[in-house]
Design a protein around this motif. Structure first.
Motif, short mmCIF file in Angstrom:
data_model
loop_
_atom_site.label_atom_id
_atom_site.label_comp_id
_atom_site.label_asym_id
_atom_site.label_seq_id
_atom_site.Cartn_x
_atom_site.Cartn_y
_atom_site.Cartn_z
N GLY A 95 0.91 -1.33 0.02
CA GLY A 95 0.17 0.11 0.04
C GLY A 95 0.78 1.15 0.17
N GLY A 96 0.17 2.38 0.05
CA GLY A 96 0.90 3.56 0.08
C GLY A 96 0.10 4.70 0.86
N PHE A 97 1.02 5.77 1.21
CA PHE A 97 0.35 6.93 1.86
C PHE A 97 0.80 8.28 1.06
CE2 PHE A 97 0.78 10.41 5.08
CZ PHE A 97 -0.46 10.42 5.89
N SER A 98 -0.24 9.16 1.29
CA SER A 98 0.20 10.68 0.79
C SER A 98 -0.85 11.46 1.72
CB SER A 98 -0.30 10.62 -0.55
OG SER A 98 0.05 12.10 -1.10
N TRP A 99 -0.32 12.71 2.14
CA TRP A 99 -0.85 13.50 3.00
C TRP A 99 -1.02 14.81 1.78
CZ3 TRP A 99 -0.93 18.64 4.14
CH2 TRP A 99 -1.79 19.16 5.07
N ASN B 295 -5.37 21.14 -2.72
CA ASN B 295 -4.28 21.14 -3.51
C ASN B 295 -4.05 19.77 -3.95
OD1 ASN B 295 -3.41 24.16 -2.82
ND2 ASN B 295 -3.07 23.42 -0.87
N SER B 296 -4.81 18.90 -3.80
CA SER B 296 -4.59 17.50 -4.11
C SER B 296 -4.56 17.34 -5.67
CB SER B 296 -5.73 16.36 -3.40
OG SER B 296 -6.73 16.68 -3.98
N LEU B 297 -3.85 16.42 -5.92
CA LEU B 297 -3.90 16.16 -7.67
C LEU B 297 -4.72 15.00 -8.00
CD1 LEU B 297 0.08 16.52 -7.91
CD2 LEU B 297 -1.87 18.11 -8.29
N ASN C 261 -3.61 0.93 -2.77
CA ASN C 261 -4.40 0.35 -1.76
C ASN C 261 -5.22 -0.50 -1.99
OD1 ASN C 261 -2.60 1.81 0.37
ND2 ASN C 261 -3.88 3.50 0.09
N VAL C 262 -6.14 -0.28 -2.91
CA VAL C 262 -7.41 -0.96 -3.00
C VAL C 262 -7.26 -2.27 -4.20
CG1 VAL C 262 -9.71 -1.09 -3.67
CG2 VAL C 262 -8.99 0.63 -2.56
N GLY D 114 -6.21 16.89 5.27
CA GLY D 114 -5.08 16.17 4.48
C GLY D 114 -5.09 14.70 4.23
N MET D 115 -6.17 14.02 4.79
CA MET D 115 -6.26 12.61 4.58
C MET D 115 -7.43 12.06 3.76
SD MET D 115 -3.99 11.53 6.74
CE MET D 115 -4.41 9.93 7.52
#
Length: 229
Positions: free
Chosen positions: A84-88, A93-95, A106-107, A143-144
């Motif tokens: 999996g992975g994470f990004s805040w 401002n999200s892409l 993740n899925v 941010g989540m």
């Protein structure tokens, strides 16, 4: 645990490595799958089978990797989906690319690995799938958004699969950690009280219980493992 064949995705990461050590120490054959080319420093031995460079976001690659495990060990009993992975990022401002990447990491990885493993797990006396969700997906904070949404997808996948596979004797559950005590998290949050976080070893213990024959009465569960956060 001894004698049961375990498959761990994301096995080269901090949590994956901790789970792999616990499985190997219990005397079970373990297959380690990761996108990284290099295997974890441990465990090693004739009952440890590492496959690196595997893109689990691709269904064909996932199927080939899982089938290779079954060929190597004569079947499999447990799939632990840790990749999996994470990004805040704040939503403003999200892409779009971040949302797409986290869904894939993740899925889609859990979905592809599970789909490939199901025919083999049906032949096990006690087939198990254990996913890694996130406590943050129950109530997302600033941010989540993208991360929490992708992990909520893991939660729903877990519950849907548990219903689909009940008649086959395969249980499907997920652990929902809060902050895992890793070097990266310590570096990112130097002022936080890391003693309140969940250690990889603690999380591994819960996952391996859910993977055991003794957990046959538990399926479709989303289990918070949050330490003292």
């Amino acid at each position: 645990m001894a004698g049961r064949v375990y498959v761990i995705t994301g096995a080269s990461g901090v949590l994956g490595s901790a789970v792999a050590r616990a499985v190997a120490e219990a005397g079970s054959p373990v297959a380690l799958i990761d996108f990284a080319q290099d295997p974890p420093a441990e465990p090693a031995g004739p009952d440890v089978f590492f496959q690196g460079g595997v893109d689990l976001t691709d269904a064909n690659s996932a199927s080939a990797a899982i089938d290779a495990v079954a060929d190597r060990f004569g079947g499999l009993d447990v799939l632990l989906n840790i990749a999996g992975g994470f990004s805040w990022q704040t939503h403003e401002n999200s892409l779009v690319e971040t949302w797409h990447r986290l869904f894939l990491m993740n899925v889609q990885t859990a979905s592809n690995a599970s789909r490939a493993a199901i025919p083999h797990l049906r032949r096990s006396a006690a087939g198990r799938i254990v996913n890694v969700g996130a406590n943050a997906a129950l109530k997302a904070s600033m941010g989540m958004g993208a991360y929490a949404a992708s992990k909520a997808g893991v939660h729903s996948l877990t519950q849907a699969l548990s219903e689909e596979l009940k008649a086959d004797g395969i249980t499907v559950n997920a652990v929902l950690p809060s902050i895992i005590d890793t070097p990266t998290n310590r570096a990112d949050m130097p002022k936080a009280d890391a003693s309140a976080w969940v250690t990889p070893t603690e999380l591994a213990a819960v996952m391996l219980f859910l993977a055991s024959p003794q957990a046959s009465a538990v399926t479709g569960a989303l289990i918070p493992v949050t330490g003292r956060v």
